[in-house]
Design an enzyme around this catalytic site. Sequence first.
Site, PDB file in Angstrom:
ATOM      1  N   CYS A   1     -11.446   0.329  -2.089  1.00 54.58           N
ATOM      2  CA  CYS A   1     -11.142  -0.029  -3.480  1.00 54.58           C
ATOM      3  C   CYS A   1     -12.407  -0.400  -4.255  1.00 54.58           C
ATOM      4  CB  CYS A   1     -10.109  -1.150  -3.512  1.00 54.58           C
ATOM      5  SG  CYS A   1     -10.435  -2.505  -2.359  1.00 54.58           S
TER       6      CYS A   1
HETATM    7  N1  LIG Z   1      -5.331  -3.865   0.196  1.00 51.78           N
HETATM    8  C1  LIG Z   1      -6.143  -3.075  -0.510  1.00 51.78           C
HETATM    9  O1  LIG Z   1      -6.400  -3.314  -1.694  1.00 51.78           O
HETATM   10  C2  LIG Z   1      -6.756  -1.862   0.131  1.00 51.78           C
HETATM   11  C3  LIG Z   1      -7.390  -0.935  -0.691  1.00 51.78           C
HETATM   12  C4  LIG Z   1      -7.949   0.201  -0.109  1.00 51.78           C
HETATM   13  C5  LIG Z   1      -7.879   0.384   1.249  1.00 51.78           C
HETATM   14  N2  LIG Z   1      -7.288  -0.559   2.027  1.00 51.78           N
HETATM   15  C6  LIG Z   1      -7.234  -0.304   3.475  1.00 51.78           C
HETATM   16  O2  LIG Z   1      -5.931   0.175   3.789  1.00 51.78           O
HETATM   17  C7  LIG Z   1      -5.540  -0.294   5.075  1.00 51.78           C
HETATM   18  C8  LIG Z   1      -4.227  -1.061   4.930  1.00 51.78           C
HETATM   19  O3  LIG Z   1      -4.478  -2.146   4.061  1.00 51.78           O
HETATM   20  P1  LIG Z   1      -3.346  -3.182   3.684  1.00 51.78           P
HETATM   21  O4  LIG Z   1      -3.911  -4.063   2.646  1.00 51.78           O
HETATM   22  O5  LIG Z   1      -2.058  -2.508   3.437  1.00 51.78           O
HETATM   23  O6  LIG Z   1      -3.227  -3.972   5.058  1.00 51.78           O
HETATM   24  P2  LIG Z   1      -1.992  -4.807   5.586  1.00 51.78           P
HETATM   25  O7  LIG Z   1      -1.231  -5.293   4.403  1.00 51.78           O
HETATM   26  O8  LIG Z   1      -2.534  -5.775   6.556  1.00 51.78           O
HETATM   27  O9  LIG Z   1      -1.093  -3.734   6.324  1.00 51.78           O
HETATM   28  C9  LIG Z   1      -1.485  -3.003   7.435  1.00 51.78           C
HETATM   29  C10 LIG Z   1      -0.207  -2.638   8.179  1.00 51.78           C
HETATM   30  O10 LIG Z   1      -0.483  -1.805   9.286  1.00 51.78           O
HETATM   31  C11 LIG Z   1       0.587  -1.994  10.205  1.00 51.78           C
HETATM   32  N3  LIG Z   1       0.167  -1.451  11.500  1.00 51.78           N
HETATM   33  C12 LIG Z   1      -0.989  -1.714  12.149  1.00 51.78           C
HETATM   34  N4  LIG Z   1      -1.061  -0.947  13.279  1.00 51.78           N
HETATM   35  C13 LIG Z   1       0.066  -0.183  13.298  1.00 51.78           C
HETATM   36  C14 LIG Z   1       0.547   0.836  14.152  1.00 51.78           C
HETATM   37  N5  LIG Z   1      -0.158   1.200  15.235  1.00 51.78           N
HETATM   38  N6  LIG Z   1       1.718   1.436  13.871  1.00 51.78           N
HETATM   39  C15 LIG Z   1       2.425   1.076  12.777  1.00 51.78           C
HETATM   40  N7  LIG Z   1       2.013   0.111  11.915  1.00 51.78           N
HETATM   41  C16 LIG Z   1       0.848  -0.500  12.163  1.00 51.78           C
HETATM   42  C17 LIG Z   1       0.864  -3.462  10.161  1.00 51.78           C
HETATM   43  O11 LIG Z   1       2.233  -3.657  10.283  1.00 51.78           O
HETATM   44  P3  LIG Z   1       2.943  -3.987  11.634  1.00 51.78           P
HETATM   45  O12 LIG Z   1       2.355  -5.276  12.111  1.00 51.78           O
HETATM   46  O13 LIG Z   1       4.347  -4.037  11.269  1.00 51.78           O
HETATM   47  O14 LIG Z   1       2.637  -2.864  12.542  1.00 51.78           O
HETATM   48  C18 LIG Z   1       0.513  -3.859   8.734  1.00 51.78           C
HETATM   49  O15 LIG Z   1       1.659  -4.051   7.956  1.00 51.78           O
HETATM   50  C19 LIG Z   1      -6.673  -1.179   5.596  1.00 51.78           C
HETATM   51  O16 LIG Z   1      -7.478  -0.449   6.475  1.00 51.78           O
HETATM   52  C20 LIG Z   1      -7.439  -1.540   4.332  1.00 51.78           C
HETATM   53  O17 LIG Z   1      -8.814  -1.785   4.563  1.00 51.78           O
HETATM   54  C21 LIG Z   1      -6.707  -1.666   1.501  1.00 51.78           C
END
Ligand SMILES: NC(=O)c1ccc[n+]([C@@H]2O[C@H](COP(=O)([O-])OP(=O)(O)OC[C@H]3O[C@@H](n4cnc5c(N)ncnc54)[C@H](OP(=O)(O)O)[C@@H]3O)[C@@H](O)[C@H]2O)c1
Length: 342
Positions: free
Chosen positions: A149
């Site tokens: 982001c």
């Molecule tokens: N937040 C932002 O603004 C943003 C912007 C750009 C990029 N990103 C990137 O996008 C990714 C996700 O970000 P986020 O903010 O959405 O993180 P988050 O809210 O922590 O969500 C990540 C999700 O992944 C799930 N997970 C992890 N391993 C898994 C697996 N093997 N199978 C199925 N589900 C799995 C977890 O859920 P469970 O525990 O239920 O499995 C968790 O809900 C990160 O790498 C982050 O750096 C984030």
Amino acid sequence: MKVAVVGAAGYVGGELLRLVLQHPDITEVVATSRSQAGRPIADVHPALAQLTEARFAGLSAGEAARGQDVVFLSLEHGESSKVAGEVFDAGPGLVVDLAADFRVRDLRLYERYYGVHAAPDLVTRFTYALADILGAELRGATALAAPGCFATAAQLALFPLKGAGVTGIPALFGVTGSSGAGVHPKPTTHHPARANNLFAYSVLQHRHDAEVLHAWRGWTETPMATARLMTHSGPFVRGIHLTLHATVPADVAGDVGARYAAAYAGRPFVHVTAGPPELTHAVGTNTALIHAAGDAATGEVQVMVVLDNLIKGAGGQAVQAMNLALGLDESAGLRLAAPFPC
Ligand SMILES: NC(=O)c1ccc[n+]([C@@H]2O[C@H](COP(=O)([O-])OP(=O)(O)OC[C@H]3O[C@@H](n4cnc5c(N)ncnc54)[C@H](OP(=O)(O)O)[C@@H]3O)[C@@H](O)[C@H]2O)c1
């Protein structure tokens, strides 16, 4: 088209679901989660209740990928490296990773910020998917690494200065909302710590420096060129406001507004604004708003960018890149107007 969202219980996963469930070319959606398997999606993402009555599947990433046209991985950093091999083996048409695992091809640069890569052999399969700049160049890609982001905001600010004769180190001062830190509560995202507060973090070492440096060095054709992110946590939930400060020759500074307008002419999701843009005008949309001002006396340039971290900075840009890779209308499923005030 059939699509799987792996890691759909997180914030990025929820935003992806909102977009793919309304995309005109997508007919079937599978959403996976480890912790929420079996629960209705709308229990975890109440705002999606109008769009789906489906439940989270407890499938592995490889199982979820089988038979899909597109697989989005929206997992915590490092998880994509663990599952990318099984996802490719399942043979989906397109893989889109939203984590940082596959964004940086220069492994030495990657390791400086993230440590040893867990799947280095897979890195070259991915195309860095900075959709607003690469546009039609993404056509035919089979694996996309969606930019971060802050990195998206920084690169949209820097790109038009390619070939502009920038001297010194461009400074990129950014402020993000708390949703940038993901769904799991942390001391720095707890409401009392965040609500009326502002603080710097990852000083001189924000991980998104890696992909910004990678791009800036390519654009300037200068292997040791540098640019510096200065990242801050702000008292709001969504969005990034970033200001670039750079020095260029006086004539370039005097005409910088036209330079930015030309760089983004015809691009549907970057709007060059007449004055400094406001965060809430971009939040809820896939559009980055950008304004460039220059001082012909000093050669100083200031560029302001605002965007929604979960849409333009994550799910929206990923869907835009998918559209481009598959030769669909670039704007399909992404014509979002911002709610205002919000
Ligand atoms: N937040 C932002 O603004 C943003 C912007 C750009 C990029 N990103 C990137 O996008 C990714 C996700 O970000 P986020 O903010 O959405 O993180 P988050 O809210 O922590 O969500 C990540 C999700 O992944 C799930 N997970 C992890 N391993 C898994 C697996 N093997 N199978 C199925 N589900 C799995 C977890 O859920 P469970 O525990 O239920 O499995 C968790 O809900 C990160 O790498 C982050 O750096 C984030």
